[in-house]
Write a protein that holds these residues in place. Sequence first.
Motif, mmCIF file in Angstrom:
data_model
loop_
_atom_site.group_PDB
_atom_site.id
_atom_site.type_symbol
_atom_site.label_atom_id
_atom_site.label_comp_id
_atom_site.label_asym_id
_atom_site.label_seq_id
_atom_site.Cartn_x
_atom_site.Cartn_y
_atom_site.Cartn_z
ATOM 1 N N TYR A 48 4.012 7.374 1.994
ATOM 2 C CA TYR A 48 4.406 6.189 2.770
ATOM 3 C C TYR A 48 4.239 4.965 1.893
ATOM 4 C CZ TYR A 48 2.589 9.225 6.544
ATOM 5 O OH TYR A 48 2.300 10.257 7.378
ATOM 6 N N ARG A 88 1.545 13.721 13.821
ATOM 7 C CA ARG A 88 0.796 12.504 13.494
ATOM 8 C C ARG A 88 1.582 11.342 14.099
ATOM 9 N NH1 ARG A 88 -2.949 12.622 8.940
ATOM 10 N NH2 ARG A 88 -2.933 14.682 7.897
ATOM 11 N N HIS A 118 5.849 4.814 14.513
ATOM 12 C CA HIS A 118 6.323 5.928 13.671
ATOM 13 C C HIS A 118 5.430 7.140 13.860
ATOM 14 C CE1 HIS A 118 6.044 8.283 9.894
ATOM 15 N NE2 HIS A 118 7.328 8.359 10.134
ATOM 16 N N GLY A 119 6.067 8.300 13.832
ATOM 17 C CA GLY A 119 5.303 9.549 13.872
ATOM 18 C C GLY A 119 6.189 10.687 13.408
ATOM 19 N N ASN A 144 0.501 5.353 0.813
ATOM 20 C CA ASN A 144 -0.387 6.402 1.353
ATOM 21 C C ASN A 144 0.251 7.774 1.187
ATOM 22 O OD1 ASN A 144 -2.278 4.513 2.176
ATOM 23 N ND2 ASN A 144 -1.391 4.269 4.210
ATOM 24 N N HIS A 182 2.322 5.555 15.381
ATOM 25 C CA HIS A 182 1.513 4.432 14.914
ATOM 26 C C HIS A 182 2.349 3.205 14.584
ATOM 27 C CE1 HIS A 182 -1.540 7.576 13.279
ATOM 28 N NE2 HIS A 182 -1.484 7.539 14.580
ATOM 29 N N HIS A 189 4.143 0.936 2.297
ATOM 30 C CA HIS A 189 3.916 -0.029 3.385
ATOM 31 C C HIS A 189 4.065 -1.446 2.847
ATOM 32 C CE1 HIS A 189 1.773 2.960 6.087
ATOM 33 N NE2 HIS A 189 1.604 3.540 4.929
ATOM 34 N N THR A 226 -0.124 11.696 2.913
ATOM 35 C CA THR A 226 -0.804 12.577 3.859
ATOM 36 C C THR A 226 -0.464 14.034 3.564
ATOM 37 O OG1 THR A 226 1.019 12.448 5.485
ATOM 38 C CG2 THR A 226 -0.835 10.892 5.754
ATOM 39 N N ARG A 265 -7.617 10.771 18.503
ATOM 40 C CA ARG A 265 -7.228 9.361 18.631
ATOM 41 C C ARG A 265 -5.778 9.237 19.082
ATOM 42 N NH1 ARG A 265 -6.090 4.808 14.901
ATOM 43 N NH2 ARG A 265 -5.375 6.327 13.389
ATOM 44 N N TYR A 310 -3.405 -1.675 5.302
ATOM 45 C CA TYR A 310 -4.015 -1.137 6.526
ATOM 46 C C TYR A 310 -5.106 -2.094 6.983
ATOM 47 C CZ TYR A 310 -7.128 1.780 9.339
ATOM 48 O OH TYR A 310 -7.926 2.271 10.326
ATOM 49 N N LYS A 330 7.857 0.507 6.747
ATOM 50 C CA LYS A 330 7.398 1.721 6.064
ATOM 51 C C LYS A 330 8.608 2.430 5.484
ATOM 52 C CE LYS A 330 3.839 2.722 9.520
ATOM 53 N NZ LYS A 330 3.467 3.597 10.644
ATOM 54 N N GLN A 383 0.859 -1.195 0.000
ATOM 55 C CA GLN A 383 0.000 0.000 0.000
ATOM 56 C C GLN A 383 0.885 1.231 0.000
ATOM 57 O OE1 GLN A 383 -3.450 -0.371 2.565
ATOM 58 N NE2 GLN A 383 -3.385 1.793 3.099
#
Length: 186
Positions: free
Chosen positions: A135, A62, A122-123, A51, A65, A137, A53, A170, A141, A75, A49
Motif C-alpha cells: 500500500y 482486512r 478500503h478492504g 505498508n 478502513h 499512502h 501486509t 477490531r 498512519y 491509497k 508511507q
Amino acid sequence: MTRLEISHLPLDGLKLITRHRLGDARGSLARLFCAEELALAGWAEPIAQINHTVTPKIGTVRGMHFQLPPYSEMKLVTCLRGEVYDVAVDLRQGSATFLSWHGEILSADNNRSMIIPEGFAHGFQTLTDDVELLYCHTAPYVAGFEGGVRAIDPLLGIVWPMKIALISERDSAHNLLTDSFTGIFV
Ligand SMILES: Cc1cn([C@H]2C[C@H](O)[C@@H](COP(=O)(O)OP(=O)(O)O[C@H]3O[C@H](C)C(=O)[C@H](O)[C@H]3O)O2)c(=O)[nH]c1=O
C-alpha cells in the motif's frame, strides 16, 4: 509507452491501474509507482508511507478502513503475491455514489492495482493462501484518526466472493452504519 494504464471505475475518483511489464530473456520489469503517470489518475501528493501486509489464509478479510481528516489519504493498493477481491466504499459526504461500493480482482498475475481516493473505506478478501499486498499512502498512519466500517454492514451490501474465514476483532467491532451517518467531509 504508458507503463501504468489508467481506467476509470464507476465511483468518481476510483481508478484501476494496469502495469505493462517490459520483458526480455532475463525476465521482466514493471513500475509499481510513477508520480508523473499517476498524476493523470489524480495522485497529486508525495507518498507519505508504504505498508506491506502478509495474509496467509484464503478467505480472510482486512477492512474496511479509512483515516479521518486531516489525515484522510489516497491509497495505491497492489497485490504482489496471490489474489484478492479488493473493495472500495464511497463514504464522501454529498457524493452522488455515497455508500456505493466497487470491487476488483487484483493479483500478482493480472498486474492490476487500485487507487482509492480520500473519503473511501478500503478492504479486501484473500482469494488464495499466502497473499501479500503493498500500500502506498498519501498520509501517515495516525492511530487516533483511524475509522472503519463493517465488511458485512447491510447498509453497504458488499458481496464477498466467499464466506469470511478470518477477520480481526477490531474489524468485527466497527459500528454498523445508521441513517444518521452523513459521511466524511473531504
Ligand atoms: C496501517 C498501520 C497500522 N498499524 C497498526 C495498527 C494495528 O495495531 C496494526 C494492524 O493495523 P490494521 O488492523 O489497521 O491493519 P490492516 O487491517 O492490515 O489494514 C491494512 O489493510 C486494510 C485493508 C487497509 O485498507 C489499511 O490501509 C491497511 O493498513 O498495525 C501501524 O502501526 N502502522 C500503520 O501504518
